[in-house]
Design an enzyme around this catalytic site. Structure first.
Site, PDB file in Angstrom:
ATOM      1  N   THR A   1      24.448  -4.889  19.483  1.00 16.69           N
ATOM      2  CA  THR A   1      25.545  -5.859  19.609  1.00 16.69           C
ATOM      3  C   THR A   1      26.378  -5.546  20.846  1.00 16.69           C
ATOM      4  OG1 THR A   1      27.002  -4.525  18.221  1.00 16.69           O
ATOM      5  CG2 THR A   1      25.721  -6.236  17.100  1.00 16.69           C
TER       6      THR A   1
ATOM      7  N   HIS B   1      35.877  -0.800   9.601  1.00 12.01           N
ATOM      8  CA  HIS B   1      34.960  -1.710  10.294  1.00 12.01           C
ATOM      9  C   HIS B   1      33.668  -1.787   9.485  1.00 12.01           C
ATOM     10  CE1 HIS B   1      33.338  -3.830  13.764  1.00 12.01           C
ATOM     11  NE2 HIS B   1      32.227  -3.176  13.543  1.00 12.01           N
TER      12      HIS B   1
END
Length: 153
Positions: A68, A13
């Site tokens: 986020t 990621h």
């Protein structure tokens, strides 16, 4: 009319993630065919730029908002729904990648498309990767393995 876009970003990621362009579809049509039908010209560099913007988009959101959490919350809700409703749907989740797509040595956990159901991960989905995508995924695994070695895990 809205079309469904299916796309997978796999691997680590972050910066070594891999966009699986060969498996992206719009309304069930492979992206390369869709672009050709719409007479939209593209080059490999254009696709790489789009992927880079996706990766850097998270950094931009964090710099502007400081977090986020909405995207993370939405993702967690989608995963929980798939498991609780035994949907057996495909989601990119972190799994032990050893033995998949030519990844050997160590125990890297990478995001790969996996089927989720009541028992959790039911299996990794055998998504076709091009030779280049497979090499990029192996490089992503190597990135994780190097980090694990640095951390002593």
């Amino acid at each position: 009319m809205l079309s469904t876009l299916r796309a997978y970003i796999v691997g680590e990621h972050g910066d070594s993630s891999v966009a699986l362009w060969s498996s992206i579809s719009v309304g069930g049509v492979p992206i390369h065919s869709f672009l050709e039908r719409q007479q939209i010209a593209y080059e490999k560099q254009t696709l790489e730029k789009i992927h880079k913007e996706v990766v850097e988009g998270a950094y931009e959101v964090i710099s502007l908002k400081g977090y986020t959490s909405w995207a993370i919350g939405y993702s967690v809700a989608s995963l929980a729904r798939a498991i609780l409703r035994d949907q057996r749907s495909i989601h990119p989740v972190s799994v032990l990648a050893k033995g998949f797509y030519g990844i050997h040595g160590g125990e890297p956990f990478l995001s790969l498309p996996a089927q989720l159901g009541r028992s959790g991960v039911l299996g990794v989905t055998n998504v076709h990767l091009t030779e280049e995508e497979e090499k990029q995924l192996q490089k992503s695994a190597k990135t994780i393995l190097e980090l694990q070695a640095q951390l002593g895990i």
